[in-house]
Write a protein that holds these residues in place. Sequence first.
Motif, PDB file in Angstrom:
ATOM      1  N   THR A   1      42.887  16.164  47.367  1.00 32.63           N
ATOM      2  CA  THR A   1      42.004  17.290  47.651  1.00 32.63           C
ATOM      3  C   THR A   1      41.181  17.585  46.408  1.00 32.63           C
ATOM      4  O   THR A   1      41.733  17.804  45.324  1.00 32.63           O
ATOM      5  CB  THR A   1      42.812  18.535  48.059  1.00 32.63           C
ATOM      6  OG1 THR A   1      43.666  18.181  49.157  1.00 32.63           O
ATOM      7  CG2 THR A   1      41.901  19.671  48.454  1.00 32.63           C
ATOM      8  N   ALA A   2      39.870  17.582  46.568  1.00 27.37           N
ATOM      9  CA  ALA A   2      38.960  17.827  45.457  1.00 27.37           C
ATOM     10  C   ALA A   2      38.847  19.324  45.198  1.00 27.37           C
ATOM     11  O   ALA A   2      39.357  20.142  45.964  1.00 27.37           O
ATOM     12  CB  ALA A   2      37.593  17.233  45.779  1.00 27.37           C
ATOM     13  N   GLU A   3      38.175  19.684  44.118  1.00 26.77           N
ATOM     14  CA  GLU A   3      37.998  21.092  43.760  1.00 26.77           C
ATOM     15  C   GLU A   3      37.254  21.873  44.834  1.00 26.77           C
ATOM     16  O   GLU A   3      37.472  23.064  45.002  1.00 26.77           O
ATOM     17  CB  GLU A   3      37.262  21.202  42.422  1.00 26.77           C
ATOM     18  CG  GLU A   3      38.096  20.744  41.252  1.00 26.77           C
ATOM     19  CD  GLU A   3      37.338  20.808  39.937  1.00 26.77           C
ATOM     20  OE1 GLU A   3      36.178  21.258  39.923  1.00 26.77           O
ATOM     21  OE2 GLU A   3      37.912  20.397  38.928  1.00 26.77           O
ATOM     22  N   ASP A   4      36.358  21.198  45.559  1.00 30.07           N
ATOM     23  CA  ASP A   4      35.603  21.890  46.608  1.00 30.07           C
ATOM     24  C   ASP A   4      36.342  21.882  47.946  1.00 30.07           C
ATOM     25  O   ASP A   4      35.753  22.113  48.986  1.00 30.07           O
ATOM     26  CB  ASP A   4      34.209  21.271  46.771  1.00 30.07           C
ATOM     27  CG  ASP A   4      34.273  19.822  47.240  1.00 30.07           C
ATOM     28  OD1 ASP A   4      35.377  19.250  47.331  1.00 30.07           O
ATOM     29  OD2 ASP A   4      33.194  19.263  47.528  1.00 30.07           O
ATOM     30  N   GLU A   5      37.649  21.637  47.908  1.00 26.31           N
ATOM     31  CA  GLU A   5      38.542  21.633  49.072  1.00 26.31           C
ATOM     32  C   GLU A   5      38.286  20.473  50.047  1.00 26.31           C
ATOM     33  O   GLU A   5      38.776  20.483  51.159  1.00 26.31           O
ATOM     34  CB  GLU A   5      38.479  22.971  49.823  1.00 26.31           C
ATOM     35  CG  GLU A   5      38.895  24.168  48.986  1.00 26.31           C
ATOM     36  CD  GLU A   5      40.315  24.076  48.450  1.00 26.31           C
ATOM     37  OE1 GLU A   5      41.205  23.599  49.171  1.00 26.31           O
ATOM     38  OE2 GLU A   5      40.529  24.462  47.294  1.00 26.31           O
TER      39      GLU A   5
END
Length: 123
Positions: A14-18
């Motif tokens: 999961t990336a920082e931008d969800e």
Amino acid sequence: MTNTKDSQKALKITAEDETTYELEKVKKFKYLGVVITDKNEMEEEIEERIMKGSINLGRLNKFLTSKNVTRQTKKQVYKTVIRPTVLYACETSTLTKKWEQRLEIGERKILRKIYGGIKEQEQ
């Protein structure tokens, strides 16, 4: 969290931008021309390198057996075309005695093409 069965097949990130990315687990893949396996075995990569060297040898067969080309030129072509193909990315692998012997056999095969066969003298 994923269950055990799913975690063996894929990895979810999961990336920082969800945003969620799912990476599939594979047994082997090619990266920058090198075969990488899940167990970090180099046998398959070395076999492929030897095969590619043999393909180059076949393509250069007429050149390497020509009487019109000097041995020095043939050796230079071997050192600049065939050898780098076989040894590409070898610094990333551990060379066992078995694979060292296989590479030496391949090199002798090429050098026999360059120098020709041995002529026996009659007595």
